[in-house]
Design a protein around this motif. Sequence first.
Motif, PDB file in Angstrom:
ATOM      1  N   ALA A 131       0.825  -1.182  -0.510  1.00  0.00           N
ATOM      2  CA  ALA A 131       0.506   0.159  -0.098  1.00  0.00           C
ATOM      3  C   ALA A 131       1.205   1.456  -0.114  1.00  0.00           C
ATOM      4  CB  ALA A 131      -0.672   0.089   0.826  1.00  0.00           C
ATOM      5  N   THR A 132       1.779   1.570   0.910  1.00  0.00           N
ATOM      6  CA  THR A 132       3.124   2.099   1.054  1.00  0.00           C
ATOM      7  C   THR A 132       3.575   2.651  -0.363  1.00  0.00           C
ATOM      8  OG1 THR A 132       3.268   1.965   3.130  1.00  0.00           O
ATOM      9  CG2 THR A 132       5.224   3.365   1.709  1.00  0.00           C
ATOM     10  N   TYR A 133       3.975   0.929  -0.959  1.00  0.00           N
ATOM     11  CA  TYR A 133       3.961   1.307  -2.792  1.00  0.00           C
ATOM     12  C   TYR A 133       3.680   2.499  -3.889  1.00  0.00           C
ATOM     13  CZ  TYR A 133       8.442  -2.130  -1.769  1.00  0.00           C
ATOM     14  OH  TYR A 133       9.409  -2.630  -1.000  1.00  0.00           O
ATOM     15  N   GLU A 134       1.936   2.138  -2.892  1.00  0.00           N
ATOM     16  CA  GLU A 134       1.009   2.335  -4.106  1.00  0.00           C
ATOM     17  C   GLU A 134       1.212   3.769  -3.847  1.00  0.00           C
ATOM     18  OE1 GLU A 134       0.344   1.448  -7.010  1.00  0.00           O
ATOM     19  OE2 GLU A 134       0.311  -0.669  -6.297  1.00  0.00           O
ATOM     20  N   GLU A 135       0.950   4.156  -2.515  1.00  0.00           N
ATOM     21  CA  GLU A 135       0.982   5.974  -2.447  1.00  0.00           C
ATOM     22  C   GLU A 135       2.368   6.544  -3.262  1.00  0.00           C
ATOM     23  OE1 GLU A 135       1.380   6.255   1.993  1.00  0.00           O
ATOM     24  OE2 GLU A 135      -0.603   5.347   2.008  1.00  0.00           O
ATOM     25  N   ILE A 136       3.760   5.857  -2.862  1.00  0.00           N
ATOM     26  CA  ILE A 136       5.161   6.505  -3.410  1.00  0.00           C
ATOM     27  C   ILE A 136       4.615   6.729  -4.664  1.00  0.00           C
ATOM     28  CG2 ILE A 136       6.644   6.836  -3.747  1.00  0.00           C
ATOM     29  CD1 ILE A 136       7.062   5.389  -0.431  1.00  0.00           C
ATOM     30  N   GLY A 137       4.179   5.805  -5.924  1.00  0.00           N
ATOM     31  CA  GLY A 137       4.000   5.664  -6.757  1.00  0.00           C
ATOM     32  C   GLY A 137       5.109   4.606  -7.526  1.00  0.00           C
ATOM     33  N   ILE A 138       5.116   3.669  -7.305  1.00  0.00           N
ATOM     34  CA  ILE A 138       6.027   2.972  -7.308  1.00  0.00           C
ATOM     35  C   ILE A 138       6.184   2.505  -9.022  1.00  0.00           C
ATOM     36  CG2 ILE A 138       6.767   1.068  -7.726  1.00  0.00           C
ATOM     37  CD1 ILE A 138       8.586   2.340  -5.596  1.00  0.00           C
ATOM     38  N   ARG A 139       4.644   2.119  -9.647  1.00  0.00           N
ATOM     39  CA  ARG A 139       4.127   2.096 -11.345  1.00  0.00           C
ATOM     40  C   ARG A 139       4.859   3.262 -11.551  1.00  0.00           C
ATOM     41  NH1 ARG A 139       0.970  -2.783 -10.697  1.00  0.00           N
ATOM     42  NH2 ARG A 139       0.139  -3.210  -8.824  1.00  0.00           N
ATOM     43  N   ALA A 140       4.267   3.634 -11.720  1.00  0.00           N
ATOM     44  CA  ALA A 140       4.697   5.694 -12.402  1.00  0.00           C
ATOM     45  C   ALA A 140       6.342   5.204 -12.518  1.00  0.00           C
ATOM     46  CB  ALA A 140       3.908   6.014 -12.218  1.00  0.00           C
ATOM     47  N   LEU A 141       7.201   5.376 -11.762  1.00  0.00           N
ATOM     48  CA  LEU A 141       8.356   5.769 -11.178  1.00  0.00           C
ATOM     49  C   LEU A 141       8.815   4.305 -12.215  1.00  0.00           C
ATOM     50  CD1 LEU A 141       8.952   6.335  -7.285  1.00  0.00           C
ATOM     51  CD2 LEU A 141       8.743   7.827  -9.297  1.00  0.00           C
TER      52      LEU A 141
END
Length: 364
Positions: free
Chosen positions: A305-315
């Motif tokens: 969930a934290t990865y999603e908040e940080i935007g890992i997919r777009a990064l």
Amino acid sequence: MSKADAKAQKRQKFEAVFSVLLDELVAHLASKNMPQVALDWYRRNLEYNVPGGKLNRGLSVVDTVEILKGRSLTDDEYFKAAVLGWCVELLQAFFLVSDDMMDSSITRRDQPCYYRLEGVNLIAVNDSFMLEMAIYYLIKKHFRPEPYYINLVELFMEMTYETEIGQLIDLLTAPENHVDLNRFSLERHQLIVIHKTAYYSFYLPVAVAMYMCGIQPASAAAGPDPYELAQSILIPLGEYFQVQDDFLDYAGTPEQIGKIGTDIVDNKCSWCVNTALARATPAQRAVLDENYGRKDAACEARIKATYEEIGIRALYEEYEEAAHKRIMGLIETIPVTSKAPAGQAVLRREVFKTFLDKIYKRSK
């Protein structure tokens, strides 16, 4: 013939060479007056640990030789290229058997790790050494008369050392039973990936093919060294591959990648966690510290969930496009019109484009 059928046929042809090498290796051990129990044990070691994976590294040797020569291979050329391909797979097997013991892993390639088989246990330490030494027996048997024999020996030794350096850094950064994200960083991740993966998985298969095709290291006065040029492309390519692997462990489904991702619960020094650490707010950093590397599904869910908040997919998408552009730029530094002496090959852009095309935008 369909693409899948052609791929299966290609693998079967490559595996047929392993059957020959397996008999050669067991026969060599028999020549030492070893009892039958030792011969049976060695055969099982080889059969269980060497041929079961995707074989991408070994098959890459054959593909690269064919590209460099610019034609189909003769039977003798194919066999020699396949021998070198299986030497790369033997090196991989040596690393995996020992790595599984160091990580206390449970399964490998959908079967129990070798050291967990009944009666094996720490005998697997010696068995991993025997997998490594099989490389040098096969190189000596099949390439001793060749002018590039010593180049092959030195190359395998150098790649082994590079990988062991990477393993050391990895073990010190992310020990199995001690989670300390202060040890993690993108710079540390890059160092681990380059030494532990990129050298033996990407540079080694191409370099052995180059030696087999007669490509000579250049002197300082003769322009760029083709081996240094190849390395300058393949190391970033290997780094990109591992970052992609790390991302797929988090974002890929079991149907896509053929397994359930475990990097979060296993305290892996992954690109994802390092990217998150570099961008996390104090509150997000606290979540990462409290939940990463815990064998708990709820902790894993908090990390995701934290990865999603940080935007890992777009990064990751940004990273992938930048990596692809950078590697294509490096490939374009290879001269197109170079000519080599008779009997030798020249470095071709197609070698590297083939690797890159297989990796770019992959989902498994």
